[in-house]
Structure formats: structure tokens, C-alpha cells
Design an enzyme around this catalytic site. Structure first.
Site, mmCIF file in Angstrom:
data_model
loop_
_atom_site.group_PDB
_atom_site.id
_atom_site.type_symbol
_atom_site.label_atom_id
_atom_site.label_comp_id
_atom_site.label_asym_id
_atom_site.label_seq_id
_atom_site.Cartn_x
_atom_site.Cartn_y
_atom_site.Cartn_z
ATOM 1 N N SER A 129 9.693 20.353 8.650
ATOM 2 C CA SER A 129 9.239 20.529 7.283
ATOM 3 C C SER A 129 10.182 19.810 6.321
ATOM 4 C CB SER A 129 9.097 22.027 6.968
ATOM 5 O OG SER A 129 8.438 22.211 5.730
ATOM 6 N N ALA A 130 10.787 20.522 5.374
ATOM 7 C CA ALA A 130 11.727 19.873 4.454
ATOM 8 C C ALA A 130 12.931 19.311 5.217
ATOM 9 C CB ALA A 130 12.190 20.855 3.377
ATOM 10 N N ASP A 182 -2.467 21.903 9.199
ATOM 11 C CA ASP A 182 -1.461 21.655 8.166
ATOM 12 C C ASP A 182 -2.098 20.817 7.063
ATOM 13 O OD1 ASP A 182 0.711 20.801 6.601
ATOM 14 O OD2 ASP A 182 2.001 20.451 8.336
ATOM 15 N N HIS A 241 1.344 24.659 9.491
ATOM 16 C CA HIS A 241 2.632 24.032 9.205
ATOM 17 C C HIS A 241 3.770 24.812 9.887
ATOM 18 C CE1 HIS A 241 5.157 21.281 6.953
ATOM 19 N NE2 HIS A 241 5.916 22.310 6.579
#
Length: 167
Positions: A4-5, A110, A140
Site C-alpha cells: 500500500s503506502a 481493489d 486492498h
């Protein structure tokens, strides 16, 4: 590697490292793993529209996170959010020349999957060795909550790191 981030962090750190690869000796980077990269843009994609109210990561939450993370006055077409803006970073040329492999993963549940696949296509045009895996089902970073999905991801990572040549 990042999820993710964290995938965005690995992405930007990798691009910076690609400029200074000779100075990192004895460290030798072989590639980057970008698991469910958290990317966006101003123009909505089909997957964002379809999954606007996806319960694990609704679009309004994603938009809020970007509004808090981006520099003041920037929109989601800033390079931190949208790695395809302006044709993508010129630093990807370094990654290709260094022979690094890049793995990008995602899943069809996602909202960012369309952008993740577009990102893979962009890397291919920049002569980066890319391995992508987009699964059906899930959401996600589903692997954080579902052990069976985590096991499948671990097998993919093992293959990427130890066995599989870049496609």
C-alpha cells in the site's frame, strides 16, 4: 518492498537509490516489490467508479488520505499520487539500466487495480523488467487479514526473489 503506502515508499526510495547505486556498495539492490501500490489520480478509472463504496477502502477514504498527504495546493495528479503523470519518472531509465526487477501486485477487488495495471504497462514501455500478479477476489492488502491469501503472496515473493526471471 512495501504494501500500500509502503509500496509508494519503496517506489520513491528505489528511484532515489537508482541514482546512487555505485555509492551503496557493498549493498546491491536487485529489485523492488510494490504490493498493492497506493496510487491515484484526478480522473476516475473504471475500477474506482465500480468500487467507489468498497468497504475496506472506499474512495472517499482514499481521497481524504491523499488530501492529507500531498503538498498544499497539489491534486491527485501530483507525482507522489500518480506515478504515470507526465509519462512517469525519467529515473526509471536507471532502474532498467541497472537490471533491477520490479514486481507489482494487486487484485480485482481493489479500487486502484486499473491504475496498478496502467503503472505496469508504463514500466514496460520504459524497458524495466516487470513481473506483475493481479489476482481475482480479495481487496486492498487482503493478505493482512486472510492467512490463505498471505501464504499465496509469500509463494509469489519467494519465486520472484529466488527463482523467477523477469517477464
Amino acid at each position: 518492498m512495501g504494501s500500500s503506502a509502503g509500496a509508494n515508499t519503496a517506489y520513491h526510495a528505489g528511484l532515489c537509490a537508482s541514482q546512487e547505486a555505485d555509492d551503496l556498495v557493498p549493498l546491491k539492490i536487485k529489485g523492488l516489490i510494490l504490493h498493492h501500490p497506493f496510487i491515484g489520480g484526478v480522473q476516475r478509472t473504471g475500477s474506482e467508479v465500480k468500487l467507489v463504496n468498497e468497504p475496506h477502502l472506499p474512495l472517499c477514504v482514499s481521497d481524504l488520505m491523499w488530501s492529507l498527504a500531498l503538498p498544499l495546493g497539489a491534486d491527485r495528479d501530483h507525482e507522489y499520487c500518480n506515478p504515470m503523470v507526465g509519462g512517469g519518472s525519467k529515473l526509471w531509465k536507471n532502474v532498467g539500466l541497472l537490471g533491477w526487477k520490479v514486481m507489482v501486485t494487486g487484485c480485482d477487488g481493489d479500487p486502484m487495480i486499473d491504475r496498478q495495471m496502467e503503472f505496469v504497462d508504463m514500466l514496460v514501455t520504459k524497458d524495466v523488467k516487470v513481473v506483475s500478479h493481479f489476482s481475482t477476489g480479495g481487496y486492498h492488502v487482503v493478505e493482512l487479514k486472510e492467512p490463505s491469501k498471505a501464504e499465496a503472496l509469500h509463494a509469489l515473493l519467494k519465486d520472484f526473489m529466488f527463482d523467477a526471471p523477469a517477464a
